[in-house]
Design an enzyme around this catalytic site. Structure first.
Site, short mmCIF file in Angstrom:
data_model
loop_
_atom_site.label_atom_id
_atom_site.label_comp_id
_atom_site.label_asym_id
_atom_site.label_seq_id
_atom_site.Cartn_x
_atom_site.Cartn_y
_atom_site.Cartn_z
N THR A 112 0.80 -1.22 0.00
CA THR A 112 0.00 0.00 0.00
C THR A 112 0.83 1.27 0.00
O THR A 112 0.59 2.18 -0.79
CB THR A 112 -0.95 -0.01 1.22
OG1 THR A 112 -1.79 -1.15 1.13
CG2 THR A 112 -1.80 1.25 1.26
N HIS A 145 -8.11 -8.82 2.06
CA HIS A 145 -7.30 -9.48 3.08
C HIS A 145 -8.12 -10.42 3.95
O HIS A 145 -7.69 -11.52 4.29
CB HIS A 145 -6.62 -8.44 3.98
CG HIS A 145 -5.43 -7.79 3.36
ND1 HIS A 145 -4.34 -8.50 2.91
CD2 HIS A 145 -5.15 -6.48 3.13
CE1 HIS A 145 -3.44 -7.66 2.42
NE2 HIS A 145 -3.91 -6.43 2.53
#
Length: 557
Positions: A88, A302
């Site tokens: 990220t 996730h």
């Protein structure tokens, strides 16, 4: 001391500091802007966290809202977060700086810094290490690790009247897109949106938090399952976690469930709309920039993987929320240009992949961990094994403990590489010296070698002593658990490839399937608003966003 490339040090000084020693030593290249009457007055840069090119292709025919609108513009279905560290923080650092992690300095979500004297040696990419306090589990969010300016910073350098605003479901998303010189910045924290230490929440953020508090107080029903999701609406077991049939019903007070659901993206976009009104974005004489990082797709990916009913619901709701957001901008009469991309792609969990023809997918074994290496090498060399090899995960950068004698360091690294390469799950192990000696790649990103991908992520300030790359299909989660069954971060294209969609009312749209890079976004937007930055400030290139005979890059055909 390792020095930063001079052009980037000058860029930092030019944008972030009113005066610096660098500026005293030589003239900093100027940034200027010539705003055409045809230039948009608001740039909206959107990152959808973990929105891979694969998901875009899979759901493209199903989109009817905001993403469907963007497909009418300039569509690049094969954008690349071209570096190896597809996480990220590094991904977000490329989008609005136009630079790869090798130059942004943001090589991962976290790294090991053995000079840290307070707390863990693991440094979070968006933390101010100097503000750590002994025993504190909290960190002070900061953009100090970003070594280059963002587009918003260049815009404010050219004209201080430009507004640079960023919102996100994660602090690192907002800070890496907004940069150092940012007027308003907000991200989700706990049960609402927060901002930088020393700043107070503005009235719009307070109002948005009040709306969230009201929702949390009463809860909310599950989202409907689109008909085309029916085959995905089935239970798959990953360790002790059962996923595949979640519909995001919200129990009263469950802020974690709010965060990992489509509701977070809707709240982030609602806050962005409120900030458009509060800051009068797009209404001035010079263009403004609004960066929006939407995090729910990543949280859903996730916690449940990419191929269950949860992701189908998430992308359907995201498309609808974006449609409402764009309609709100239309209603306000703002001339805006949009880019939508992602910080990285993603991969489903092995348990479901094995049922769907990818039998070679697996979870990483404990044998490639830093702890296992430390035990074996400590015994071999008769030295303290604890912390001999350091890492923040079972792949990526690894560090050798800094008290090892220089003459022994090379031997231990060579032995670690040899041990790792005996694992059937390891594709490559590269030393820092090997990576640093590799020229920065210049060819199309889909052709890069693994070493070239690593080079685009390598920065000597933060990178490790060697880099471990797992084989394609090996997921770097050894043991699945509730909330964490699938991930990203590999050098493979399922994590590197992301869509890049540009849209503006009235533009001549087109589709270009050939690969481009996310570092091309900032120079393309800069050209669109007549912003001239110093030569060499971007790793990327300007993409001509006009599908007709004209050019948005200022170069006649």
């Amino acid at each position: 001391m390792i020095s930063i490339s001079r052009k980037f040090a000058l860029a930092i000084a030019a944008v972030t500091l009113p005066f610096s020693p660098l500026m005293a030593q030589e003239t900093v290249p100027a940034v200027s802007q010539t705003v055409s009457p045809r230039a948009p007055r608001l740039i909206v840069a959107i990152s959808v966290d973990q929105f891979s090119a694969d998901l875009f292709a899979q759901y493209r025919q199903r989109f009817t809202g905001g993403i469907a609108r963007l497909t009418e513009g300039a569509v690049f279905p094969s954008g690349y977060q071209s570096h190896a560290a597809t996480e990220t923080c590094p991904g977000h650092s490329t989008i609005m700086t136009g630079n790869r992690p090798a130059h942004t300095g943001v090589i991962a979500n976290s790294w090991i810094d053995q000079s840290v004297t307070v707390g863990s040696k693991v440094v979070y990419c968006a933390e101010d290490v100097s503000k750590r306090t002994a025993g504190s589990k909290d960190y002070v969010a900061s953009v100090g690790n970003l070594l280059v300016p963002t587009l918003g910073e260049w815009m404010k350098r050219a004209n201080p009247a430009a507004r640079n605003i960023a919102v996100s479901g994660k602090d690192r998303g907002a800070l890496m897109m907004g940069g150092h010189d940012i007027d308003q910045v907000y991200w989700w924290k706990g049960k609402g949106f927060a901002t930088l230490a020393g700043r107070e929440l503005g009235p719009t953020a307070l109002a948005q938090n009040a709306a969230i508090t009201a929702t949390l107080a009463k809860g909310a029903p599950a989202f409907p399952v689109p008909a085309w999701c029916a085959r995905q609406n089935r239970v798959v077991q990953a360790g002790k976690a059962s996923v595949g049939t979640g519909h995001f019903a919200l129990k009263a007070g469950d802020s974690d469930a709010f965060r990992a659901s489509p509701r977070l993206d809707r709240a982030t976009l609602d806050l962005a709309t409120r900030l458009v009104d509060e800051q009068k974005l797009g209404k001035g004489t010079v263009p403004d920039v609004l960066s929006v990082s939407l995090s729910a797709t990543d949280y859903v990916g996730h916690s449940t993987g990419t191929e269950g009913a949860e992701m189908c619901i998430q992308l359907t709701q995201l498309d609808a929320a974006l449609g409402d957001f764009f309609a709100g901008l239309d209603k306000r009469g703002i001339d805006y240009a949009v880019v939508l991309t992602a910080d990285h792609g993603g991969f489903d969990m092995p348990e479901r992949l094995q049922e769907q023809a990818l039998v070679q997918s697996s979870r990483v074994g404990d044998d490639v961990s830093a702890a296992a290496l430390s035990t074996a090498l400590g015994k071999r060399y008769g030295i303290e094994a604890k912390g001999l090899i350091l890492s923040d995960g079972p792949a990526g950068d690894y560090w050798l403990r800094n008290d090892i004698a220089p003459g022994l360091r090379g031997k231990i690294i060579d032995d670690a590489k040899a041990m790792l390469m005996t694992s059937p799950q390891v594709e490559a192990v590269l030393s820092a010296a090997e990576i640093a000696a590799t020229p920065m790649p210049t060819a199309s990103p889909e052709t890069w070698t693994l070493t070239e991908r690593a080079r685009a992520s390598y920065n000597p300030l933060h990178s490790g002593d060697f880099l471990v790359m797992l084989k394609r299909g090996v997921v770097p989660i050894a043991h699945a658990g509730a909330g964490y069954v699938a991930t990203h971060g590999s050098p493979w294209d399922y994590d590197r490839r992301v869509p890049m969609l540009f849209w503006r009312k009235g533009m001549t749209g087109f589709e270009q399937p050939s690969p481009v890079e996310t570092v091309d976004i900032a120079p393309s937007l800069a050209a669109l608003i007549g912003l001239n930055v110093p030569e060499g400030s971007f790793d990327g290139r300007c993409l001509d966003l006009d599908g007709g005979p004209g050019s948005t890059c200022g170069v006649p055909r």
